[in-house]
Structure formats: structure tokens, C-alpha cells
Design a protein around this motif. Structure first.
Motif, PDB file in Angstrom:
ATOM      1  N   LEU A 399       0.829  -1.201   0.000  1.00  0.00           N
ATOM      2  CA  LEU A 399       0.000   0.000   0.000  1.00  0.00           C
ATOM      3  C   LEU A 399       0.867   1.254   0.000  1.00  0.00           C
ATOM      4  CD1 LEU A 399      -2.715  -1.104   2.619  1.00  0.00           C
ATOM      5  CD2 LEU A 399      -2.835  -1.239   0.122  1.00  0.00           C
ATOM      6  N   GLY A 400       2.080   1.147  -0.534  1.00  0.00           N
ATOM      7  CA  GLY A 400       3.012   2.269  -0.573  1.00  0.00           C
ATOM      8  C   GLY A 400       2.713   3.237  -1.697  1.00  0.00           C
ATOM      9  N   VAL A 401       3.487   4.333  -1.761  1.00  0.00           N
ATOM     10  CA  VAL A 401       3.218   5.394  -2.734  1.00  0.00           C
ATOM     11  C   VAL A 401       3.445   4.950  -4.174  1.00  0.00           C
ATOM     12  CG1 VAL A 401       3.699   7.268  -1.129  1.00  0.00           C
ATOM     13  CG2 VAL A 401       5.567   6.320  -2.478  1.00  0.00           C
ATOM     14  N   GLY A 402       4.276   3.935  -4.376  1.00  0.00           N
ATOM     15  CA  GLY A 402       4.563   3.509  -5.732  1.00  0.00           C
ATOM     16  C   GLY A 402       3.760   2.309  -6.190  1.00  0.00           C
ATOM     17  N   VAL A 403       2.712   1.975  -5.455  1.00  0.00           N
ATOM     18  CA  VAL A 403       1.945   0.771  -5.760  1.00  0.00           C
ATOM     19  C   VAL A 403       1.060   0.968  -6.987  1.00  0.00           C
ATOM     20  CG1 VAL A 403      -0.037   1.391  -4.317  1.00  0.00           C
ATOM     21  CG2 VAL A 403       0.504  -1.010  -4.680  1.00  0.00           C
ATOM     22  N   ASP A 404       0.798  -0.128  -7.682  1.00  0.00           N
ATOM     23  CA  ASP A 404      -0.209  -0.156  -8.731  1.00  0.00           C
ATOM     24  C   ASP A 404      -1.568  -0.174  -8.027  1.00  0.00           C
ATOM     25  OD1 ASP A 404      -2.212  -1.265 -10.499  1.00  0.00           O
ATOM     26  OD2 ASP A 404      -0.602  -1.856 -11.845  1.00  0.00           O
ATOM     27  N   ARG A 405      -2.331   0.900  -8.165  1.00  0.00           N
ATOM     28  CA  ARG A 405      -3.581   1.028  -7.405  1.00  0.00           C
ATOM     29  C   ARG A 405      -4.587  -0.057  -7.746  1.00  0.00           C
ATOM     30  NH1 ARG A 405      -3.770   7.528  -8.435  1.00  0.00           N
ATOM     31  NH2 ARG A 405      -2.366   8.145  -6.734  1.00  0.00           N
ATOM     32  N   ASP A 406      -4.682  -0.436  -9.011  1.00  0.00           N
ATOM     33  CA  ASP A 406      -5.632  -1.483  -9.394  1.00  0.00           C
ATOM     34  C   ASP A 406      -5.240  -2.817  -8.766  1.00  0.00           C
ATOM     35  OD1 ASP A 406      -7.120   0.279 -10.904  1.00  0.00           O
ATOM     36  OD2 ASP A 406      -6.091  -0.195 -12.784  1.00  0.00           O
ATOM     37  N   GLU A 407      -3.949  -3.096  -8.751  1.00  0.00           N
ATOM     38  CA  GLU A 407      -3.479  -4.344  -8.141  1.00  0.00           C
ATOM     39  C   GLU A 407      -3.742  -4.342  -6.634  1.00  0.00           C
ATOM     40  OE1 GLU A 407       0.785  -6.634  -7.402  1.00  0.00           O
ATOM     41  OE2 GLU A 407       0.531  -5.349  -9.170  1.00  0.00           O
ATOM     42  N   ALA A 408      -3.494  -3.193  -5.995  1.00  0.00           N
ATOM     43  CA  ALA A 408      -3.741  -3.094  -4.553  1.00  0.00           C
ATOM     44  C   ALA A 408      -5.221  -3.287  -4.241  1.00  0.00           C
ATOM     45  CB  ALA A 408      -3.252  -1.751  -4.030  1.00  0.00           C
ATOM     46  N   ARG A 409      -6.095  -2.695  -5.049  1.00  0.00           N
ATOM     47  CA  ARG A 409      -7.530  -2.869  -4.847  1.00  0.00           C
ATOM     48  C   ARG A 409      -7.914  -4.349  -4.924  1.00  0.00           C
ATOM     49  NH1 ARG A 409     -11.312   1.249  -6.036  1.00  0.00           N
ATOM     50  NH2 ARG A 409     -10.414   3.301  -6.414  1.00  0.00           N
ATOM     51  N   ALA A 410      -7.397  -5.032  -5.943  1.00  0.00           N
ATOM     52  CA  ALA A 410      -7.742  -6.443  -6.134  1.00  0.00           C
ATOM     53  C   ALA A 410      -7.273  -7.285  -4.944  1.00  0.00           C
ATOM     54  CB  ALA A 410      -7.124  -6.962  -7.433  1.00  0.00           C
ATOM     55  N   LYS A 411      -6.067  -7.021  -4.461  1.00  0.00           N
ATOM     56  CA  LYS A 411      -5.542  -7.806  -3.337  1.00  0.00           C
ATOM     57  C   LYS A 411      -6.278  -7.492  -2.041  1.00  0.00           C
ATOM     58  CE  LYS A 411      -0.951  -8.738  -5.172  1.00  0.00           C
ATOM     59  NZ  LYS A 411       0.519  -8.620  -4.974  1.00  0.00           N
ATOM     60  N   LEU A 412      -6.647  -6.237  -1.852  1.00  0.00           N
ATOM     61  CA  LEU A 412      -7.442  -5.891  -0.674  1.00  0.00           C
ATOM     62  C   LEU A 412      -8.795  -6.603  -0.715  1.00  0.00           C
ATOM     63  CD1 LEU A 412      -6.801  -2.047  -0.374  1.00  0.00           C
ATOM     64  CD2 LEU A 412      -6.387  -3.713   1.436  1.00  0.00           C
ATOM     65  N   GLY A 413      -9.446  -6.547  -1.862  1.00  0.00           N
ATOM     66  CA  GLY A 413     -10.761  -7.164  -1.993  1.00  0.00           C
ATOM     67  C   GLY A 413     -10.743  -8.665  -1.827  1.00  0.00           C
ATOM     68  N   ALA A 414      -9.579  -9.286  -2.054  1.00  0.00           N
ATOM     69  CA  ALA A 414      -9.469 -10.740  -1.916  1.00  0.00           C
ATOM     70  C   ALA A 414      -9.289 -11.180  -0.467  1.00  0.00           C
ATOM     71  CB  ALA A 414      -8.292 -11.245  -2.757  1.00  0.00           C
ATOM     72  N   LEU A 415      -8.991 -10.239   0.430  1.00  0.00           N
ATOM     73  CA  LEU A 415      -8.822 -10.585   1.834  1.00  0.00           C
ATOM     74  C   LEU A 415     -10.187 -10.752   2.495  1.00  0.00           C
ATOM     75  CD1 LEU A 415      -5.945  -8.154   2.895  1.00  0.00           C
ATOM     76  CD2 LEU A 415      -5.803 -10.639   2.724  1.00  0.00           C
ATOM     77  N   LYS A 416     -10.387 -11.845   3.192  1.00  0.00           N
ATOM     78  CA  LYS A 416     -11.648 -12.100   3.881  1.00  0.00           C
ATOM     79  C   LYS A 416     -11.906 -11.000   4.905  1.00  0.00           C
ATOM     80  CE  LYS A 416     -14.124 -15.604   6.569  1.00  0.00           C
ATOM     81  NZ  LYS A 416     -14.038 -16.931   7.225  1.00  0.00           N
ATOM     82  N   GLY A 417     -13.108 -10.461   4.888  1.00  0.00           N
ATOM     83  CA  GLY A 417     -13.481  -9.430   5.846  1.00  0.00           C
ATOM     84  C   GLY A 417     -13.362  -8.022   5.312  1.00  0.00           C
ATOM     85  N   ILE A 418     -12.780  -7.857   4.116  1.00  0.00           N
ATOM     86  CA  ILE A 418     -12.655  -6.529   3.510  1.00  0.00           C
ATOM     87  C   ILE A 418     -13.608  -6.439   2.329  1.00  0.00           C
ATOM     88  CG2 ILE A 418     -11.130  -4.962   2.258  1.00  0.00           C
ATOM     89  CD1 ILE A 418      -8.863  -5.800   3.983  1.00  0.00           C
ATOM     90  N   GLY A 419     -14.603  -5.561   2.466  1.00  0.00           N
ATOM     91  CA  GLY A 419     -15.605  -5.400   1.431  1.00  0.00           C
ATOM     92  C   GLY A 419     -15.369  -4.168   0.581  1.00  0.00           C
TER      93      GLY A 419
END
Length: 496
Positions: A399-419
Motif C-alpha cells: 500500500l506504498g506510494v509507488g503501488v499499482d492502485r488497481d493491483e492493490a484494490r484487487a488484493k485488498l478485496g481478496a482478503l476475507k473481511g474486507i468489502g
């Protein structure tokens, strides 16, 4: 924009400060480069060249104007808004990655070869990563010369130069003057040491208009004891840095933000400035954003009432993710209590002369060590926080400043409990996405109903790519402490 010669010429003829930082004007007859709003006489069109960055102008052999100081401008909003590899690279350089890890480290973070990164930056910014980092060091050194009483040697190494000789040579090349002459022209030097920190006072430039009420109000109302405080008319907080730590005190002023920065390592000053600018969203282009949103009759009166709204962001994506998780489905006061309990239990203690600042917000690794007694939360929420901490600690989530935002969104959404709501909130406040939109948020739904907007998510497509800013306007329709700075003139009717 720098490739549109006609538009650039119009900007410099109007001396329009809105374009400061978006491009730089170099004058062939003088060998000087300026910001678009430079008060000097407008040069003839045949004698000017335009560059996307100060580093590009320096590489072309131009020196910085002594009158307008082009390096001391707001950053280009382009690098904050865009999510491509070029913008990610620039954000990482601004955060100091090249100085700390070299070009190889930058390339590794982006997943490219060093040759690809060199070519990408040269094509997109007119300068390679080393030249961009060098321009950053030169501006840091100038700031320290003008704002502190440190010796030249201390400044040289704090700014990241390998030797005093290279420091002197760079300052002569970039500014056509010596460090001593730069210092002698300044009358605002002030440096103080307290609690093992060196304090520096700076004025951070801001594109106008600037509505500070909701951005400062949110930071104040959601502040976590130990990490943040509000007193003496200023918002204060601690920052964990790649080397050491800092404390900052921020208050809105006339035309900018006044910052008092205390550093355990002076070399971290440019990183702190970069993170504070992200925290307050100072590099946004309010005229473009407001103008776009005002095209919708729904937003025209909201924008007219409070132009220049910014997004209250964070200084660290990991921290913001945990804060949002702690604040799910609870009141602002409860979220603060949960945060303070976590900070007190596992956060690093720091000595600070600023009242109320005692800890750094814990890292993902530290949060993994927190016992159940630290979290007065349902078990499912505790599990979500620990899953997120583990993913961050093991490098599966970035979740750093140089992250690919679309990739970060996808990985966040894949974590159980994060909607979806949590993903959008982290994208907006942690990743700096200007187009995040938590459509299921009750505050947004109530505001939309009041404005007569049906099918909110569908209607919001007309607000792209600025839905994060639309969200700030909608939230501010509900009277709440997050929309006001206590005691600040102009904020009393913020939520009226």
C-alpha cells in the motif's frame, strides 16, 4: 502540458500560478528557467522552451531563477492523479527511494529493469532518475540554507550529497551562486533542537483556492492519542520514517500551510515534506476539479460555497488501512479509542517536546504481536486486521506510494473481511486515488437523497475521474466535527 506551446505561452503571459509545477519555462537569451507565474518580464515566444520538470531544464543547461525560485512550487498534480508506471516512479523518487536504494531499488519496486526505468522517466519527464533525485537534493539544500543555521557541511550531507565539493558544485550549477550567497540573501533562518530533534519552520505552497476546513477538520476529529494532537491552533502528529522519525505541526495560513518539522535525521526532510503534502492533498489542481464537478447542477452550489476542497489522506498507506479497519461500523470516538489502545500497546515510544505526541503508529509486524485484549472488537474484525497485517508484513500486499492502485484494490478485496466500502476508503485515503467512491456509505446516501440524486453509483459516473473530491462535498453536507477546524474563521458554517 509542456508540449502545448500555445497553452504554455498563454499561461506565462497571464503569470498564472495555477500552472506552477506543471511545467517550467526556460529562456534561451538568459539561460534561466522559471515557474509560469514568475513576475519578471515575459520573454519573447521565440526565446522560450518548455520542460516538464526542473530536472529536465537543469539537464538542458538552464539555471534556476533567483526571483521566482522555481523549485519551491507545488508539485505537479499529474503525478498524483495518474496511476501508470511513470507516475508511480515519480512518487517513489519524491519519497526518497533513489537516495536510499539507488536506481536499482526504484526499478525493483516497479518490477522493471533499470534500463526500462531510465528510458521511461527520460521520455516522460525529460530527465532520468538520478537527475530527478539530484534536483530534489538541490532544492532540499536550498531550503536548509535559507531556513536553518546549520553548517554547510551538515546541510550537504543532510540533503544527500556525497561530499561538500559535490554540494558546492551542484548549487553553483543549478542556482548560479554559492551556498554562502544563498544563505546571505535569507533573513528567516531559525533552527532549534529539543528532545533529540532538530526543528525547522517552513511554508508549504498550495494551489489556490484552498479550503482547509474539511481536510484539517477530519484529521483533528479522528486523531489518535499519542500519535496526533490538536492544540495552539495547530494539528500535530508523529511520522515513522525510513531513517528515524519526525514530528510535524501544521496550520493553514494565508496562501499556504505553515509547517514546523522536528527531525531525528535531517536527511529525511524532503521525505517528510513529500508525505505532508500527500497528507493534506496540497498538489491537487482545485480549479480543474471544481470546474469539472460544477458542470453537474448537483455540485455547482456546493463547489461555489466551498471551492478548493482537498482529500484528508494519510502519511502511510499501511497505517491508513488499519485505521479504516478499526473504524468500521463504529463512531468516530470509538475508532479513536480503538486506535489509541493499539498504539499504546505495541507502538514505539518517542521522546517529543510537542504535547500529546508520545508514540509512532505501529507497523504491520508490531500489530501481529498485539494480543486479543488490545482489540475490543468482534472476533471477525480482529481476524481481518491480523490477515491484513500478515499480508503487509510478508509483502503479499503493498500500500506504498509507488503501488499499482488497481493491483492493490484487487488484493485488498481478496482478503476475507474486507468489502467494497473498505477497499474504496483505503484507495481514497491511503493510496491517494482521486476517483475512489464508497457508494454504500450512509453519509453519501443521505446527501444524495437530500440533493434528489437517484441511483447514486450510476449518477457518480458523471463525476469521474474526481469522485473522491465529490465524496468530500457530499460528506460535508452533514453537520459533523470532521468538517470544521475548531476556532478557525470560515469553518463555522462549513456543514450548514
Amino acid at each position: 502540458m509542456y508540449t502545448d506551446t500555445a497553452a504554455c505561452l498563454r499561461a506565462i503571459q497571464a503569470k498564472d500560478a495555477r500552472f506552477d509545477g506543471r511545467f517550467f519555462t526556460a529562456v534561451l537569451s538568459t539561460g534561466i528557467y522559471c515557474r509560469p507565474s514568475c513576475p519578471a518580464r515575459t520573454p519573447q515566444a521565440r526565446n522560450v522552451r518548455f520542460y516538464p520538470t526542473a530536472a529536465a531544464a537543469q539537464l538542458a543547461g538552464f539555471r534556476a531563477c533567483k526571483r521566482c525560485v522555481p523549485g519551491a512550487t507545488s508539485g505537479s498534480p499529474e503525478w498524483d492523479v495518474r496511476s501508470d508506471v511513470l507516475a508511480r516512479a515519480v512518487r517513489l523518487i519524491d519519497d526518497g527511494v533513489v537516495d536510499r536504494e539507488g536506481v536499482a531499488g526504484l526499478a525493483s519496486r516497479l518490477g522493471y529493469s533499470t534500463r526500462q526505468v531510465q528510458r521511461l522517466l527520460t521520455d516522460g519527464t525529460g530527465a532520468g532518475p538520478l537527475a530527478l533525485a539530484r534536483a530534489r537534493r538541490a532544492q532540499t539544500a536550498r531550503t536548509l540554507l535559507e531556513a536553518t543555521e546549520l553548517s554547510h557541511a551538515e546541510i550537504a550531507f543532510a540533503a544527500g550529497f556525497s561530499s561538500v565539493r559535490s554540494f558546492n558544485a551542484t548549487m553553483q550549477e543549478v542556482y548560479a551562486t554559492t551556498p554562502r550567497e544563498l544563505r546571505n540573501r535569507s533573513t528567516r533562518r531559525r533552527t532549534a533542537a529539543d528532545g533529540g530533534l532538530t526543528f525547522i519552520d517552513l511554508e508549504l505552497p498550495v494551489r489556490q483556492p484552498f479550503c482547509p476546513c474539511n481536510v484539517f477538520g477530519h484529521l483533528i476529529a479522528t486523531s489518535i492519542d499519542g500519535v496526533e494532537s490538536f492544540h495552539d491552533g495547530a494539528y500535530h502528529r508523529t511520522l515513522r520514517l525510513p531513517v528515524g522519525h519526525a514530528v510535524v505541526s501544521l496550520r493553514p495560513g494565508h496562501g499556504g500551510v505553515s509547517a514546523r518539522i522536528g527531525l531525528s535525521d535531517l536527511g529525511q526532510l524532503p521525505t517528510v515534506v513529500s508525505r505532508v503534502r500527500r497528507l493534506l492533498d496540497l498538489d491537487a489542481d482545485p480549479v480543474a476539479i471544481d470546474g469539472f464537478l460544477a458542470e453537474d447542477p448537483v455540485f455547482a452550489p456546493l463547489v461555489a460555497a466551498h471551492p478548493g476542497r482537498r482529500i484528508p489522506r494519510g502519511v502511510d498507506g499501511d497505517e491508513m488501512a488499519f485505521r479504516i479497519l478499526l473504524g468500521q461500523q463504529v463512531s468516530t470516538a470509538a475508532a479513536r479509542t480503538h486506535g489509541a489502545r493499539l498504539v499504546s500497546a505495541v507502538g514505539d515510544q518517542v521522546d517529543s517536546p510537542v504535547a500529546g505526541l508520545t508514540h509512532l503508529f505501529p507497523t504491520a509486524e508490531q500489530i501481529l504481536t498485539a494480543g486479543d485484549e488490545t482489540f475490543a472488537l468482534p472476533q471477525s474484525r480482529r481476524d481481518t486486521i491480523r490477515r491484513t497485517a500478515l499480508a503487509l508484513a510478508e509483502g503479499d500486499l503493498d500500500l506504498g506510494v509507488g503501488v499499482d492502485r488497481d493491483e492493490a484494490r484487487a488484493k485488498l478485496g481478496a482478503l476475507k473481511g474486507i468489502g467494497p466500502w473498505t477497499v474504496e476508503m483505503i484507495a481514497m485515503r491511503g493510496l491517494g486515488d482521486p476517483d475512489a467512491f464508497p457508494a454504500t456509505d450512509l453519509g453519501l446516501i443521505r446527501a444524495a437523497a437530500e440533493l434528489g440524486v437517484d441511483k447514486l453509483e450510476a449518477h457518480s459516473q458523471a463525476w469521474r475521474p474526481w469522485r473522491s473530491y465529490a465524496t468530500q462535498h457530499l460528506w460535508a453536507m452533514t453537520p459533523h466535527a470532521v468538517n470544521t477546524i475548531p476556532g478557525h474563521p470560515g469553518c463555522s458554517e462549513e456543514a450548514a
